[in-house]
Design a protein around this motif. Sequence first.
Motif, PDB file in Angstrom:
ATOM      1  N   GLY A 179     -55.208 -17.937  -1.619  1.00 52.83           N
ATOM      2  CA  GLY A 179     -55.129 -18.662  -2.862  1.00 52.83           C
ATOM      3  C   GLY A 179     -55.655 -18.228  -4.089  1.00 52.83           C
ATOM      4  O   GLY A 179     -56.543 -17.086  -4.017  1.00 52.83           O
ATOM      5  N   LEU A 180     -55.694 -18.870  -5.067  1.00 51.78           N
ATOM      6  CA  LEU A 180     -56.092 -18.666  -6.511  1.00 51.78           C
ATOM      7  C   LEU A 180     -57.545 -19.695  -6.819  1.00 51.78           C
ATOM      8  O   LEU A 180     -57.203 -20.857  -6.458  1.00 51.78           O
ATOM      9  N   ILE A 181     -58.278 -19.133  -7.548  1.00 55.47           N
ATOM     10  CA  ILE A 181     -59.511 -19.954  -7.625  1.00 55.47           C
ATOM     11  C   ILE A 181     -59.953 -19.850  -9.125  1.00 55.47           C
ATOM     12  O   ILE A 181     -60.028 -18.802  -9.562  1.00 55.47           O
ATOM     13  N   LYS A 182     -60.499 -20.837  -9.706  1.00 60.38           N
ATOM     14  CA  LYS A 182     -60.835 -20.777 -11.330  1.00 60.38           C
ATOM     15  C   LYS A 182     -62.511 -21.096 -10.924  1.00 60.38           C
ATOM     16  O   LYS A 182     -62.952 -22.075 -10.622  1.00 60.38           O
TER      17      LYS A 182
ATOM     18  N   SER B  93     -50.105 -11.015  -1.181  1.00 62.51           N
ATOM     19  CA  SER B  93     -49.380 -10.176  -1.689  1.00 62.51           C
ATOM     20  C   SER B  93     -48.402 -11.418  -2.272  1.00 62.51           C
ATOM     21  O   SER B  93     -48.058 -11.409  -3.556  1.00 62.51           O
ATOM     22  N   ALA B  94     -48.028 -12.339  -1.455  1.00 61.67           N
ATOM     23  CA  ALA B  94     -47.140 -13.449  -2.070  1.00 61.67           C
ATOM     24  C   ALA B  94     -47.894 -14.388  -3.119  1.00 61.67           C
ATOM     25  O   ALA B  94     -47.510 -14.780  -4.169  1.00 61.67           O
ATOM     26  N   VAL B  95     -49.225 -14.540  -3.030  1.00 57.38           N
ATOM     27  CA  VAL B  95     -49.986 -15.237  -3.880  1.00 57.38           C
ATOM     28  C   VAL B  95     -50.031 -14.373  -5.292  1.00 57.38           C
ATOM     29  O   VAL B  95     -49.925 -15.053  -6.433  1.00 57.38           O
ATOM     30  N   MET B  96     -50.161 -13.185  -5.196  1.00 55.17           N
ATOM     31  CA  MET B  96     -50.067 -12.356  -6.519  1.00 55.17           C
ATOM     32  C   MET B  96     -48.826 -12.421  -7.067  1.00 55.17           C
ATOM     33  O   MET B  96     -48.654 -12.578  -8.251  1.00 55.17           O
TER      34      MET B  96
ATOM     35  N   ALA C 262     -48.651 -15.835  -8.823  1.00 52.95           N
ATOM     36  CA  ALA C 262     -49.450 -15.860  -9.970  1.00 52.95           C
ATOM     37  C   ALA C 262     -48.673 -15.330 -11.123  1.00 52.95           C
ATOM     38  O   ALA C 262     -49.060 -15.782 -12.619  1.00 52.95           O
ATOM     39  N   ARG C 263     -48.068 -14.171 -11.145  1.00 53.21           N
ATOM     40  CA  ARG C 263     -47.386 -13.304 -12.150  1.00 53.21           C
ATOM     41  C   ARG C 263     -46.232 -14.053 -12.418  1.00 53.21           C
ATOM     42  O   ARG C 263     -45.934 -14.525 -13.636  1.00 53.21           O
ATOM     43  N   ALA C 264     -45.495 -14.278 -11.521  1.00 52.14           N
ATOM     44  CA  ALA C 264     -44.044 -15.045 -11.874  1.00 52.14           C
ATOM     45  C   ALA C 264     -44.020 -16.227 -12.286  1.00 52.14           C
ATOM     46  O   ALA C 264     -43.163 -16.853 -12.840  1.00 52.14           O
ATOM     47  N   VAL C 265     -44.641 -17.056 -11.431  1.00 45.59           N
ATOM     48  CA  VAL C 265     -44.561 -18.509 -11.598  1.00 45.59           C
ATOM     49  C   VAL C 265     -45.702 -19.134 -12.550  1.00 45.59           C
ATOM     50  O   VAL C 265     -45.366 -19.939 -13.416  1.00 45.59           O
ATOM     51  N   LEU C 266     -46.976 -18.681 -12.362  1.00 39.33           N
ATOM     52  CA  LEU C 266     -48.140 -19.207 -13.266  1.00 39.33           C
ATOM     53  C   LEU C 266     -48.423 -18.167 -14.652  1.00 39.33           C
ATOM     54  O   LEU C 266     -49.033 -18.630 -15.439  1.00 39.33           O
ATOM     55  N   GLY C 267     -47.544 -17.211 -14.785  1.00 38.68           N
ATOM     56  CA  GLY C 267     -47.669 -16.416 -15.864  1.00 38.68           C
ATOM     57  C   GLY C 267     -49.022 -15.613 -15.984  1.00 38.68           C
ATOM     58  O   GLY C 267     -49.444 -15.124 -17.219  1.00 38.68           O
ATOM     59  N   LEU C 268     -49.933 -15.631 -15.168  1.00 41.22           N
ATOM     60  CA  LEU C 268     -51.104 -14.811 -15.148  1.00 41.22           C
ATOM     61  C   LEU C 268     -50.947 -13.357 -15.273  1.00 41.22           C
ATOM     62  O   LEU C 268     -50.135 -12.840 -14.361  1.00 41.22           O
ATOM     63  N   SER C 269     -51.366 -12.602 -16.276  1.00 44.46           N
ATOM     64  CA  SER C 269     -51.312 -11.221 -16.441  1.00 44.46           C
ATOM     65  C   SER C 269     -52.451 -10.479 -15.744  1.00 44.46           C
ATOM     66  O   SER C 269     -52.233  -9.261 -15.402  1.00 44.46           O
ATOM     67  N   ARG C 270     -53.431 -11.086 -15.633  1.00 44.64           N
ATOM     68  CA  ARG C 270     -54.427 -10.609 -14.944  1.00 44.64           C
ATOM     69  C   ARG C 270     -55.249 -11.283 -13.940  1.00 44.64           C
ATOM     70  O   ARG C 270     -55.463 -12.632 -14.136  1.00 44.64           O
ATOM     71  N   VAL C 271     -55.500 -10.918 -12.658  1.00 44.31           N
ATOM     72  CA  VAL C 271     -56.123 -11.779 -11.962  1.00 44.31           C
ATOM     73  C   VAL C 271     -57.270 -10.984 -11.081  1.00 44.31           C
ATOM     74  O   VAL C 271     -57.215  -9.485 -11.220  1.00 44.31           O
ATOM     75  N   VAL C 272     -58.484 -11.502 -10.931  1.00 39.51           N
ATOM     76  CA  VAL C 272     -59.572 -10.735 -10.634  1.00 39.51           C
ATOM     77  C   VAL C 272     -59.896 -11.202  -9.021  1.00 39.51           C
ATOM     78  O   VAL C 272     -59.345 -12.193  -8.552  1.00 39.51           O
ATOM     79  N   ALA C 273     -60.991 -10.721  -8.569  1.00 40.89           N
ATOM     80  CA  ALA C 273     -61.468 -10.910  -7.172  1.00 40.89           C
ATOM     81  C   ALA C 273     -62.801 -10.339  -7.113  1.00 40.89           C
ATOM     82  O   ALA C 273     -63.232  -9.592  -7.843  1.00 40.89           O
TER      83      ALA C 273
END
Length: 169
Positions: free
Chosen positions: A82-85, A113-116, A119-130
């Motif tokens: 998943g995604l973490i802040k 891949s599904a989380v990415m 992140a883009r389509a639903v949450l509108g995040l243009s940048r994700v890091v790891a």
Amino acid sequence: MTKVLETERLVLRHIEADDAAFILELLNEPGWLRFIGDRGVRTLQGARDYIRNGPAAMIERHGFGLFLVELKADGTPLGMCGLIKRDGLSDVDIGFAFLERHGRKGYALESASAVMDHARAVLGLSRVVAITSVDNHASIRLLEKIGLRFVRMVTLPGNDEEIRLFATA
């Protein structure tokens, strides 16, 4: 059970208190301890506290977090993704961990891949890091497969270990 994402073989859902036994096992896997760190969770109550104060609190606060990844066919829990802040990172980061016995079957790639996509389509995040340990070669390969590239070495607050930061282009 709150299902968030579904892939061909997997369901990603909210982690619940009933998942404590699985979380206890996952947080004490050799790979988790080596690459993510010892969270000091040694009891079912400790696992329930981790769920409440970690993934559940993150979802409540930000609308995203780590999800339990399970087989669609029979509900077998495999890991988390998943995604973490995080404190110390300005961007949202993707994280994942799986029980070693479920490794090398493509579950991490399929769920990440599904989380990415989410992140883009639903949450509108243009940048994700790891972030990853310097020597966590399996995670580095997976991050590259889902479109992240090495940016620089970083050190997070409260930790003196230098780690690799990856980001979407």
